[in-house]
Design a protein around this motif. Structure first.
Motif, PDB file in Angstrom:
ATOM      1  N   ILE D 358      -9.809  -0.455  -0.398  1.00 35.13           N
ATOM      2  CA  ILE D 358     -10.447  -0.830   0.875  1.00 35.13           C
ATOM      3  C   ILE D 358      -9.936  -2.190   1.311  1.00 35.13           C
ATOM      4  N   ARG D 360     -10.508  -3.402   4.739  1.00 36.12           N
ATOM      5  CA  ARG D 360     -11.514  -3.905   5.663  1.00 36.12           C
ATOM      6  C   ARG D 360     -12.605  -2.860   5.781  1.00 36.12           C
ATOM      7  N   GLY D 361     -13.843  -3.269   6.025  1.00 37.65           N
ATOM      8  CA  GLY D 361     -14.927  -2.304   6.169  1.00 37.65           C
ATOM      9  C   GLY D 361     -15.568  -1.990   4.824  1.00 37.65           C
ATOM     10  N   SER D 362     -16.498  -1.054   4.823  1.00 37.98           N
ATOM     11  CA  SER D 362     -17.176  -0.726   3.567  1.00 37.98           C
ATOM     12  C   SER D 362     -17.512   0.756   3.504  1.00 37.98           C
ATOM     13  N   VAL D 363     -17.650   1.269   2.268  1.00 37.79           N
ATOM     14  CA  VAL D 363     -17.979   2.680   2.072  1.00 37.79           C
ATOM     15  C   VAL D 363     -19.227   2.790   1.183  1.00 37.79           C
ATOM     16  N   SER D 379     -14.709  -4.634   1.207  1.00 37.65           N
ATOM     17  CA  SER D 379     -13.264  -4.846   1.205  1.00 37.65           C
ATOM     18  C   SER D 379     -12.869  -5.488  -0.112  1.00 37.65           C
ATOM     19  N   ALA D 400     -17.529   6.693   4.584  1.00 37.07           N
ATOM     20  CA  ALA D 400     -17.259   5.428   5.264  1.00 37.07           C
ATOM     21  C   ALA D 400     -18.528   4.955   5.964  1.00 37.07           C
ATOM     22  N   ASP D 402     -18.600   2.016   8.026  1.00 35.43           N
ATOM     23  CA  ASP D 402     -18.135   1.671   9.376  1.00 35.43           C
ATOM     24  C   ASP D 402     -16.629   1.936   9.433  1.00 35.43           C
ATOM     25  N   TYR D 403     -15.964   1.428  10.442  1.00 28.72           N
ATOM     26  CA  TYR D 403     -14.524   1.647  10.502  1.00 28.72           C
ATOM     27  C   TYR D 403     -13.884   0.985   9.283  1.00 28.72           C
ATOM     28  N   CYS D 404     -13.130   1.767   8.508  1.00 28.54           N
ATOM     29  CA  CYS D 404     -12.521   1.254   7.288  1.00 28.54           C
ATOM     30  C   CYS D 404     -11.004   1.314   7.377  1.00 28.54           C
ATOM     31  N   ASP D 405     -10.362   0.182   7.149  1.00 25.31           N
ATOM     32  CA  ASP D 405      -8.913   0.173   6.937  1.00 25.31           C
ATOM     33  C   ASP D 405      -8.686   0.289   5.437  1.00 25.31           C
ATOM     34  N   CYS D 406      -8.152   1.399   4.996  1.00 26.05           N
ATOM     35  CA  CYS D 406      -7.888   1.577   3.580  1.00 26.05           C
ATOM     36  C   CYS D 406      -6.396   1.774   3.357  1.00 26.05           C
TER      37      CYS D 406
END
Lengths: 447, 447, 447, 447
Positions: D358, D360-363, D379, D400, D402-406
Motif C-alpha cells: 500500500i 497511499r490510502g488504507s484497506v 500506507s 479498500a 478509500d482510494y488506494c494506490d498500491c
C-alpha cells in the motif's frame, strides 16, 4: 382502413420535406417584411396566410405518420411514431400551423385582425425544424461535411441578418431626414447597417439616436460579436480539420529530419528517406495498411485481404492442392512491406526466411555484382517461396526497380499455420524433403 | 517529325511557367484599371491585347506537349497528355487566350469593339492556373510550407483587393463632391476603402449612398468578413502547427511533473529528471530513436543502422571473424539507451546481461567507491562484452560522465541471433569456455 | 460551547453562497452608478452601505468556520480551516466588508464622508470570490463545462462593460452639446459606446476629444482587442473540443477511404466497410470496448464484465458446476467482436477454435448453401461451445442477420484458465472425451 | 594578459544584459519622438547620442568575450566565441553602436549633422537583439512560457504602435485645422489613431486626406489586420494548450460514458466509474504511472522506483536476507494498481497469485461476510506475500477503505526474477516448503 407508416427515405417524402423547407424559408423572408411595411390586411394576404396554415397542417399529418430511425433501426410501429412525434416536433409544428387568423376572425374587430396577423411571426418557429430536413438530406452522404457546415453557417447568418434588418427598420426613426428613402432603399439601408455591424466593420454612417435604437444596437452588437467569433472559430476549426492528417504527417517527418540531422546521416541516405516519406504521403496519405486492416472485424478483414491477394496466392506452386481455409489463413497473415527503388529485397547467399508477393511496382533479378539483369518481375509475381520449405541460401539477388508494395510471408508464421492443417503439412514436408535432396545433388554436381 | 513530350521539371519549362505567371499577374492588375479608367481603344491597347493572346496561345501549345506526373510516375505518352490537358486545364487556358478582339473586329462597329474589349476580363481566368505553377515550384521543396501558405494568402488578398477596388471605382458616384479627385487619387481612395472594409476597420469616411453602392458594399462586407475569418483561421492553424511538437512535449513534461509532485520525489531527483527531458528536447526534439527506425522499411532501416554502428561493431574482439550478415543482424537489434550524468551504467559485482556501445558522450571507469577514475571511454568505445559470453559479475563500475547516447545489446537477443548462425555460434561457445576457464583460474589465484 | 465546522456542501451553505453571489453582483452594478451620478449622501445610502458591511462581516464569520476540500479529502480541523482561510480568502473578504463609513464618520466632515463613500468601490473586491462559489456549484457536475465557460465569459464581459461605461461617464465631457442627455440616456450612450468599442465595431459617433478621454479610449481599445481575441480563442477552443472525437474519427475514416481507393477495392465491399464505420460511430462513438475496459482497475473491470456477461455464461452447459472464480476468469477474458450483416461467423466444416456469445443483434443458423434458415439466435444466445472441448469441424454455418455485438472465447485462453482450476479441468476433459466418443459413433453411423 | 571568457549566466553578465535591454527600449521610445518633434541639435542631444554609442561599443566588447552554449555545451574557446559573434550578432550591434555623429561631424555642415542625426534611427536595430536577452532570462525556467509569450506579444505591439504613431505624426497634415494641437496632444492623438486602427475598431474621427496619408493608412491597416490575426491566433493557441491535457481527458471520459450508456450499465456502477476517473484527474491529471516510468532511462527509473518503494520492501519478512540487486529487481517490476473505495482486493478462499504493497490510502481486513473489521492497514503496509511462495487460498478478505494506490507483485514475475538469483531462490523454496507443512498441519488440526 389502415395506412402504413411512411418511410422517411422515399423519394416522395424527401421531396415534400424540401418543399416545406423552401416554404419555411420563403415565409421567413416574407412575413417580417409584410409586418414592417405594414401592408394592408387585404384578401390576398389572408388567402396567403390561410394556404400556409393548410400546408403546415398537412405537414403535421404527414410527419405524424412517418417512421423514424433510432440507433440505425427503423421504428415503424404507429404508436411509437405518434409518441415520438408528439414529444419532439409537434409543439413547434403546431405553433407554425396554428390558424390564428381563422380563430380570431370569428370575433372580427380591427384589433383582433391585427393580433391574428402579428401572430404570423410565430410561424417562424418552423425554422427550428430545418435542421431535421437538412440532417436527412445530409445522411445521403454524398456531400462534404465541412461544405455543409459552412453553407448552413452562411444560411443562418443571412436569415439572422434579414430578421435583424426588419426589426431595425421597425424601430429606426427618421432614417434620413434630408432625403426620405423609398421602401426598397429603406430595407437595403437596414440590411446594409446590419451587415456592417455584424461584421464589426461599423462605418458609423448609420448610428442610433433614440434610447430604443441604442438598446437595440447594443444587443445586436453583442450578438454580432458572438456570431462573428463563432464564424471565425468554425473556419479555424474547419481549416484545422482539413489539415489534421497532413499536419500530423509533417510533424512526424520533422521528427525524422531532426533525427537524421542529429545523427549526421549522409546526404543521399537522407534524401532517400525523405523521398520514401513523400511517396508514402502521395500514394496513401501515409496510412499503415496493417493498422487499417487490424481495425476491421475479422470477416471484413478477410474479405479485403482475399480480394487483394487471392489471385497471387493461387499461382504459387507449393500452395497447389491446399484447401480454401488454408489459403484464407495464409492471406490473413501476409505482412505488407514497402521497398524503395534500389533496395536489395533478397541477397544471393544470405539465408532467407520470407517469401514475397509483389502487389505494385517491379523488381529486377540481378547477378551477384548487380551488373546483369536476368529478369524483371512485375505486380502479381512472387519469389523466395523456397524459404518457406527449408533454410537454404537465396539463389539470386533481387533489387527493387521502383517503389514496390509487397507482401511477405515468413517461415515462422507459415509453420504456425501448418500446425492447424496436419494433412497439408505432411505434403509440404515431403515437398521440402524432395527439394533438399535436389539441392544436395546439385551441390555434389557443382563440386 | 515527332517532337518528344516536354519534361515539366526542366529549367526552360519552369522559366516559361514563371514568365506566364508574371504576365498573368500583370494583366490582372492592368486590365481592370484600363476598363475602369475607360482608356480609348487606340492602337497601342489593341497591340497589347493581341500580344497577350499570342503568348497565351503559345502557352496552350506548350502545355499540351508537357508530360505530367500521376502518383509520382511521369506520364510521357502523347495521347494521355492530350487527354489530361483537354480535361483539366484547356478550357481555362482557351478562355484566357481567346482573341475576342480579332474575331469581333471582323465586324467593325464601336459596339463590337467595346464588347471585344470588355471580354478581356475573361483573360483573368488564367489566374486559376497560378496554383499549378506554384505547386510545381513548391515541389522543389526548398521552401517552408507555412511561409508559402502565408505568401499565397497575402497574394490572393492583394489581388482580390485590387479587383474589388476597380469594381468600386466603376460604381462609386461622386467620390468627393467638394474636391474632385484626379485619376491616381481615385484609385488610391478606392483601394483605401477596400482595405479598410476587408480588415473590418471601417472608418466610415467613405460609405455608400446609392442603392447600387449599398448592395455592392453589403456583398464586399460579407466577403471581407469571411476572408478575414479565413486569414485568422489560417494564422491560428499555422501557429498551432509550428508548436505542435513542442506543445505535445510540454504536455508530457507537465504530466511527469505532476507525477513527481504527487509522489513527493526529492528535489534533486526531480531536477535530474527535468534536465533529462530538457536534454531530450534540445538535442532531438524529444524523438524516440527506436520508433523512428521502426517506421522505416527494413532496407532503409538497415542502411541507417549500418551507417550509425558498423564502425564500432567491427572493433569488438568477439565479433572478429563474423560474417557480414551476422554483423547486420546485430546492428539491427541494438537498443538505444541514454544515460544522464552520474548514472551508474554498470556496477562492479552485479551480474550483467548487456554490453554497451558509446555513440555520443563519455563514461568513466571508476573504483568500487567511485573515488578513483581508472579510465575514460569516449564515443566509439564499447564495454561489457563479456556479458554476452557468460553471466559473470561485472569487473568494474562504469559511470556516465555527461549525457551519453549508447546502444545496448543483451544476451538474450545475442543468443537468438546466434541460433541462425550455427558456425559462428560454435566459435562463440569456445570463446566463452576459454574465458570461463581463465576466470576460474584467476579466482583460484585470488584465493 | 464548541460549534462544529460547517460542511461546504450542505443545502444551507450553498444557499448562503448564492445569496452572497447575488449581493456581490448587485453592488457591482449599483455602487459605480451611485458614484458616477454623484447621488447625495443621504441616510438611505448610509443604511444601504451599513447593511452590506454587516452581511459581508457575517460571511467572514461563516467562511472561517467552513470545512474545505484538499485533494478530495474534507478538512474539518478548526485550526487548519482558520489558517487556510486567513491565507487565501480573508484579505479580500475583509476589504469588501470593511465599514469605512463607520470608522470615517467618527470624524465627520464632508471630505471624510466623501472618502468613506468612495472607499465603497473597494467592496467590488468581493467579485474576486465569485469564482469560488461558481466552482462549488459546478462541482455538482450536472452542467456542461462548455456551457458554464461561455456563461462565465459573457457574465464577466457584461460586468467589465458596465464598469467601463461608468468610468467613461465620469470622464466624458460634454456628451452632446446640442441636446443635453438625461441621466438614463447618458448611461445608455456610455454603455453603447463601450460595447461598440469592445466588439471592435467602432461607429465613431462617440469619440474622444480631450486628452484624458483619448488616454482612456486607448486603454479600453487595447483591453477590448485582447478581450475580443480571448473570446474568439475561447469559442474556437470550445468548437474544437466539441468536435474532437468526431474529427479524429473522420480522419480515421478518411485514411481507410484512401486505402480502399488506392487498392481498388470493389464498390460493394467499400460500402460495407463504410457502413461498418458509420455503425460504430452511431452506436458507440467509435470506441473500442477492450481498450476502455483495459483502462479500468481490475475490480471495476470485473464488475462491469460480470454485469455484462454473467447471465449468458451461466446458461452454457459445459460451465455448469464451475465455481464463481472460474466464471469470473472466463468473463474477464472474453473478447468483444462485431459482425456486420451477412458475415459468416462460423462456416460448416471449418475447424473452430472459438465459441461465441451474442450480446446484441441476431444470427441465422443456415444450411451449407445458405438457402435454408434452420434457426435464428438472438441476444443472450451462444454457440460453438464444442470448439472449447475439441477441435472438431463446425457442424453448421452461422451468418449475422444484422450488426451483432458478440463476445468470443478461444480455446487457447480457455485452456490457460483451466490450468488454474485443476478440479474443473478434469471434468471438462471427461466431457470432451464423451463428446469425442459420441461424434465418432455418429460418424460410424453416417458411414 | 589573457582575460578569460565571460560566463553568460553570471549575475554580473545578466545585469549588464538587462541594462542594455532597458536602454534599448528607452532609445526606441525617445529617438523617434526627437525626430518627429524635430528638436534642435543642441549639445545635450549630442552628448546623449555619444553616450549611447559608447555604451553600445562597450556591449560589443563584452559580447565578443562571452562564452555561449551549443547543444547544452558551453563553448569557452576564444576563437570560436569570436567567430560565432562575428557571424551572428556583430553586424546588428555595430549598426546600433556606430557613432555616425562623430564621423559626420568631422565635416560640419547643417546637412551633415542632419544626416548624422537621422542615422540615429539605425540604433533601433538593437531591438533585434532583445530576443537573445529574453531567451537567456527565460532559460532560468522559473516563468510560465504562456505568460512570457503573451508579455512579449504585448511588448512588441506597444513598440510597433509607438513607431507607427511617430511615423503617422510626421506625415499627418493639418491634424485639426480648427483647434491646433499642442505637442503632447498630437502624439496622444496619433497613438490613439494607431491603436484604433490596429485593433480594427476604426472610429473614423481621424482619417487620411492626402495621398501619402492614404498609402500609409493602407499599409498600416494591412499590417494591423495581420497583427490582430496573429494575436487572436496566439491567444487561441495558448488557450488550446492550457486545456490540452484536460480536453484529452474529457474526451476519454466521454467515450467511457457513451460505452456505459450503450451497455445499460446500472447507475451505481456508472457513478463509481465516474468517480474513479474524477479521482484520477484530481490526484494526478489522469497520468499512468507505468507509462511515465517507462519513458525514463533505466538508471533514473531505478532511482525513482527505489525512492518510492525501498522502505516498504525491506519490511517484508520473506525478502529478509536478499541482496541489494534482488531488491532492485523486485522494485523495478512492481505494478501500480488503484483500488476504489469498497473494492475487494483479496477474497478469502480464492487462490491468490499477487502480493500487494500500500502506497497511499488504507484497506480493511474483514470477515467473510464483511461484517467485522479485524484490522486496518495504512500506507506502508503489505499483504498477500504468501501468494509468492505457494498457491494457497487467501486466508482473509481485504477491502479498500478509500482510494488506494498500491503496487502489486505477481508470482510469475517473482519466479522469473528468482531465476537470476539462484542462491536466494533456494532460500525461498525452503521457506515455501516450511509454510506448506505448517498449513497442512493447521488443516489437519481444523479437521
Amino acid at each position: 382502413m389502415k395506412i402504413p407508416a411512411i418511410h422517411p427515405d422515399t423519394h416522395q417524402k424527401i421531396s415534400w420535406d424540401i418543399f416545406i423547407l423552401i416554404l419555411t424559408i420563403a415565409i421567413t423572408i416574407i412575413i417580417p417584411l409584410i409586418m414592417v411595411y405594414q401592408l394592408p390586411l387585404n384578401g390576398l394576404l389572408l388567402i396567403f396566410d390561410f394556404c400556409i396554415s393548410m400546408i403546415f397542417i398537412a405537414d403535421i399529418l404527414i410527419e405524424s405518420h412517418t417512421a423514424y430511425f433510432e440507433q440505425r433501426e427503423l421504428i415503424r410501429h404507429k404508436e411509437s411514431i405518434f409518441k415520438n412525434y408528439l414529444k419532439k416536433a409537434f409543439p413547434i409544428d403546431l405553433l407554425a400551423a396554428f390558424p390564428f387568423f381563422m380563430i380570431l376572425s370569428l370575433f372580427p374587430s380591427p384589433l383582433m385582425l391585427q393580433i391574428a396577423f402579428l401572430s404570423n411571426i410565430l410561424r417562424l418557429a418552423k425554422l427550428l425544424r430545418i435542421g431535421r430536413t437538412i440532417g436527412r438530406i445530409r445522411n445521403s452522404k454524398r456531400l462534404n461535411p465541412s461544405f455543409i457546415r459552412m453553407s448552413l453557417l452562411i444560411f443562418w447568418i443571412l436569415i439572422a441578418a434579414h430578421l435583424i434588418s426588419c426589426a431595425w427598420m421597425s424601430i429606426w426613426e427618421n432614417p434620413g431626414a434630408l432625403n426620405p428613402l423609398n421602401a426598397e432603399s429603406m430595407y437595403l439601408r437596414s440590411f446594409y447597417w446590419t451587415v456592417t455591424t455584424l461584421t464589426t466593420i461599423g462605418y458609423g454612417d448609420i448610428s442610433p439616436s433614440t434610447n430604443l435604437e441604442t438598446i437595440f444596437v447594443i444587443i445586436i452588437e453583442l450578438i454580432g460579436a458572438g456570431m462573428y467569433g463563432f464564424i471565425i472559430g468554425n473556419i479555424a476549426n474547419i481549416i484545422a480539420n482539413i489539415d489534421i492528417a497532413k499536419s500530423q504527417y509533417q510533424e512526424k517527418m520533422e521528427k525524422v529530419t531532426t533525427f537524421l540531422r542529429y545523427k549526421n546521416i549522409p546526404h543521399d541516405l537522407k534524401n532517400k528517406i525523405g523521398d520514401y516519406y513523400d511517396y508514402l504521403w502521395d500514394s496513401r496519405r501515409g496510412y499503415d495498411e496493417s493498422s487499417i486492416l487490424q481495425d476491421l472485424p475479422k470477416p471484413l478483414k478477410t474479405s479485403v485481404s482475399l480480394f487483394l491477394n487471392r489471385g497471387i496466392i493461387q499461382k504459387v506452386p507449393i500452395f497447389q492442392g491446399a484447401n480454401e481455409e488454408f489459403i484464407k489463413e495464409i492471406i490473413l497473415n501476409l505482412q505488407p512491406v514497402i521497398f524503395t527503388p534500389g533496395d536489395s529485397v533478397v541477397i544471393k547467399g544470405e539465408i532467407g526466411y520470407e517469401m514475397y508477393f509483389i502487389s505494385r511496382g517491379s523488381v529486377d533479378v540481378v547477378s551477384e555484382d548487380e551488373s546483369v539483369v536476368y529478369a524483371t518481375l512485375g505486380s502479381g509475381s512472387f519469389f523466395g517461396e523456397i524459404a518457406l520449405l527449408l533454410s537454404a541460401p537465396r539463389n539470386a539477388t533481387i533489387k527493387a526497380k521502383d517503389y514496390c508494395d509487397c507482401y511477405s510471408l515468413d517461415k515462422d508464421t507459415f509453420d504456425q499455420i501448418l500446425v492447424r492443417f496436419p494433412e497439408f503439412a505432411v505434403k509440404i514436408r515431403e515437398m521440402a524433403e524432395k527439394r533438399r535432396a535436389e539441392t544436395e545433388e546439385k551441390q555434389k554436381k557443382n563440386k
